[in-house]
Scaffold this motif. Sequence first.
Motif, short mmCIF file in Angstrom:
data_model
loop_
_atom_site.label_atom_id
_atom_site.label_comp_id
_atom_site.label_asym_id
_atom_site.label_seq_id
_atom_site.Cartn_x
_atom_site.Cartn_y
_atom_site.Cartn_z
N CYS A 345 0.80 -1.23 0.00
CA CYS A 345 0.00 0.00 0.00
C CYS A 345 0.83 1.28 0.00
N GLY A 346 2.14 1.18 0.12
CA GLY A 346 2.98 2.36 0.04
C GLY A 346 2.86 3.33 1.18
N PRO A 347 2.87 2.88 2.45
CA PRO A 347 2.83 3.85 3.55
C PRO A 347 4.14 4.65 3.61
N GLN A 348 4.08 5.83 4.22
CA GLN A 348 5.28 6.66 4.32
C GLN A 348 6.34 6.02 5.19
N ARG A 349 5.94 5.16 6.08
CA ARG A 349 6.89 4.42 6.92
C ARG A 349 6.27 3.06 7.19
N PRO A 350 7.09 2.06 7.48
CA PRO A 350 6.54 0.71 7.69
C PRO A 350 5.53 0.69 8.83
N VAL A 351 4.51 -0.11 8.66
CA VAL A 351 3.47 -0.26 9.68
C VAL A 351 3.89 -1.36 10.64
N ALA A 352 3.94 -1.03 11.92
CA ALA A 352 4.36 -2.02 12.92
C ALA A 352 3.30 -2.26 13.98
N GLU A 364 -3.57 10.41 5.93
CA GLU A 364 -4.09 10.34 4.57
C GLU A 364 -5.46 11.00 4.46
N LEU A 365 -6.31 10.78 5.46
CA LEU A 365 -7.66 11.34 5.43
C LEU A 365 -7.66 12.85 5.63
N VAL A 366 -6.74 13.33 6.45
CA VAL A 366 -6.74 14.76 6.78
C VAL A 366 -5.85 15.56 5.85
N HIS A 367 -4.62 15.03 5.58
CA HIS A 367 -3.64 15.80 4.80
C HIS A 367 -3.26 15.16 3.47
N ASN A 368 -3.80 13.97 3.16
CA ASN A 368 -3.43 13.25 1.94
C ASN A 368 -1.92 12.96 1.94
N SER A 369 -1.39 12.56 3.08
CA SER A 369 0.06 12.39 3.20
C SER A 369 0.46 11.11 3.92
N GLY A 370 -0.43 10.14 4.08
CA GLY A 370 -0.08 8.93 4.80
C GLY A 370 0.44 7.81 3.91
N PHE A 371 -0.03 7.75 2.65
CA PHE A 371 0.33 6.67 1.75
C PHE A 371 0.67 7.24 0.38
#
Length: 902
Positions: A345-352, A364-371
Amino acid sequence: MIRLRAEEHRYLVAAGGREEALARRIPGSRYVAAAHALQVPRQPGTINALDRLFGPDGWGHPADLALEVVEARTRAYAPAQQEAHVSLQGNELSVECAFGDKELVKLVPGYRWSAPQRKWFLPACPMAAEILHEHFQQLLRLAPEVVAYLELKRRDEETSLERASAAPPADEAPSAEHPDLSDERIEPNPYRDASDAAPSAALIERLTVAIVALESAITRLTEKFPDGTTPGDAFEPAIAPPAPVDAVATQGGRPWQDLLALAETDPVEALRRLSPQLQLAGEEGLPALRAITGIASSLAGDHAEALTFLRKAEEHSAVPLDPELRQPARAAYRDSIFALVSASCGPQRPVASIEGLEELMLGELVHNSGFDDAKLAGREALELLSFLMDDAHLRAFDRRLSDHCRLLHLLSVARGGRWMAAERVIEMLHQRELTDDGFALGIVVLANTVFEQPCMDEWLLRWPPEVSDTGFDDLRWIVSTGVPRLRSVGRTIAAEAALAMLGLISAAPVDVAHMDERRELVRFIPPGASARRYAEFLAGYQLAAAGHKRVAQDFPGYLQILAQSPLRTSAGHLLTVFVSDSGGAASTTRRIAEEVFLDSALNRGVGDPEAEVLELLDMLGESPKGDRLMNELGRAVEEDAFPGASTFSHAHRVTLFERAFRQALKAGHDVDCVEAFDRLTRELVKHGETEALRTMCMGVAPGFKPLQLPVGQALLTLQLEAGEPFEATAEAVLRQCNPADPKDEGTHELKGLALAFPRFREFLEAKEVPPQAIDPGLLAGKRLLVVGGHEWLRKLAMPRFEEWGVKTTWLEPDAAKNGAQALDLASGSTDLIIVNTACISHAASGRVKEQAEKASTRWAYHHSRGVGALLSIARESLADTEPPVVETRIPTKHDRRRKLVR
């Protein structure tokens, strides 16, 4: 027979071969690998489409859908009223039709409505056109490109149907895991469980046992002594099957703990050892071995395989998984999901962790910057999220993560440019098992969907429409359900969800959200947050429009956002508020007039004076300070002090200035009344409307003392110029004058009029107030600068100046207002500067005075509206018989009260 079943917002059609090819013709259909079925929209049109393809008896459905099917089949529709025009837009058909025909368009499965474009959009497939033609008949208008495109699609469908019809029977046909690729390329979903298509576990176990036993027998048969004989006592004629794994695993009293420890330290070795045991395991040992295999696969990086084994360990086992093993198994399931999301999914940093995923989703929902939008919209991400959103095993033990995956799937759909209707999100919100976090994030997704923006930042500070454009009727339910649920959500998510909810209800009727609910939604947003004032504005917007009291007190941000908005945006709302307001001390209109209107006009400008200013003058009049507010606006208009001031025509200015004058006269405010009178007089005289000025002066009641001198001066000049009887007016002016004071402007006015009009000189001589005798030689050759005199004043004054031999430079109000020429002349060589303060603004006159003092030039203020004071002041000042007239201020009521006290 094909079967239809329902799942949340969709129908699933189980079919194969020729029936599947036919079902694919339904608009909006697509294959869902995780469900092993075709997905079609859950709409009445889908029922009718199935009847069209297979007949009412050619397909089946469960009992819980009986009511939906009957309603779809029995509902009657009115014939089309007007033409429907269909064009091709991308991969969709856009339909423009009358509002009364909308139900006919909604008979096509997969329809959606676009409020900004005022069009319906349908999947571009032949059946959609067939359904429209069936109901619109000759009123249907298809664009040529639509006909050509649908003809190509029809050929493709016929080819697919021919292939499906010619395919081998079901027992020879390719399995679901290896579909025929001759029709279209379908890659297998790595997350799909293949257990349905594979042989049963019992059969595999029996085959494995037999193979191992056979291998053991062959080994024993080939073993020989050195002399070539077979050890008879070692040979067992009966082949005993190997001991079951259950017995092997229990040796030492640790059924699975040793294998788990090995998986955690060396997952590759653990997988090697587990492989044969999985083949030989019995029913009791299989769940634990599957769980450990899943854990080892997760640690080895094979996350898709890990999900398969871990899910089978709990879902596809006859024996429950050991509770002690269940916890690490589920933790591994989560870890594999996080790893797959990170990779696909291309997150800005790995999901842990779930918290990390939540933070990225909120970004992503607020700033369009999560993925990364491209990866999130890609096929790999969509397949993964389609699987996870329907993963019953994940739902069973981690509803929060399951909800996040479902919401991430909606984001993937939206980022891919695919249509996502608000109804789809609302159906998810209606599900009872949805967690509070999932509900809160769903509200944000809903707001972004309704406002057709990728994130909240794109619609923040959006001005609410006059009519709600959400396209659905569930707002009251959303508020009543959502406000309590937000109380148990983290502060960050609750704040964004509350703001999204306020955005959704901002244009809806006030009964959608009660006052207490609006207050609580605002309180979810921290007081210091940048969005707090906008939230208060959204909460109070419809309340103010409906005439509610204390809106400004309860929601201070309402006034602040109004003041920051241009009048071209807010004027319609302000007029609605004024019309709905009943007035009083808590009036919202009064607060808007005193704190919003001028700030917005002067800082944001005016584009349409009629709609943005003149229609709102009554609103300004609701304030006790209305005349002062109108004067401030009039002053700014005169000085071109804000963007758009030049768009005020003469008629606009007269309307504004006259309303300010009437308002001040009605309120009895002396200073504001005189200022408004002077401004109106300047505008009328500038355009030669002396008759209008005369009518205005005659209409002023004589009892208001502050206006007696200004009105009398203007009217007296008009009467003398026209040769009319003037005695009554002159007597009234004379009563307001003090001839003993050399600086008295009223006396100067009368003396100057005597110089311009001989018959008035006789009147003054009779009253013993004649002009002072001055040697003409004292005036000849003197240089005079008149700043701000209008044309009518110039016409009467210039002949006298020429008669006296005074060299006069005359600057009209517009030139004096601009300042540059006036300042240059004021700093040059001149004997006297007279500033007509009644003809130019206070700011312009102040600039000229300052420049004259720097150049040590004599200057005088001319406060009167008539030519008399101008002539008298110029004559006496040039002859040095009297000191110049300085700036004075009309005594206010406060000044007069202080005088009485003394």
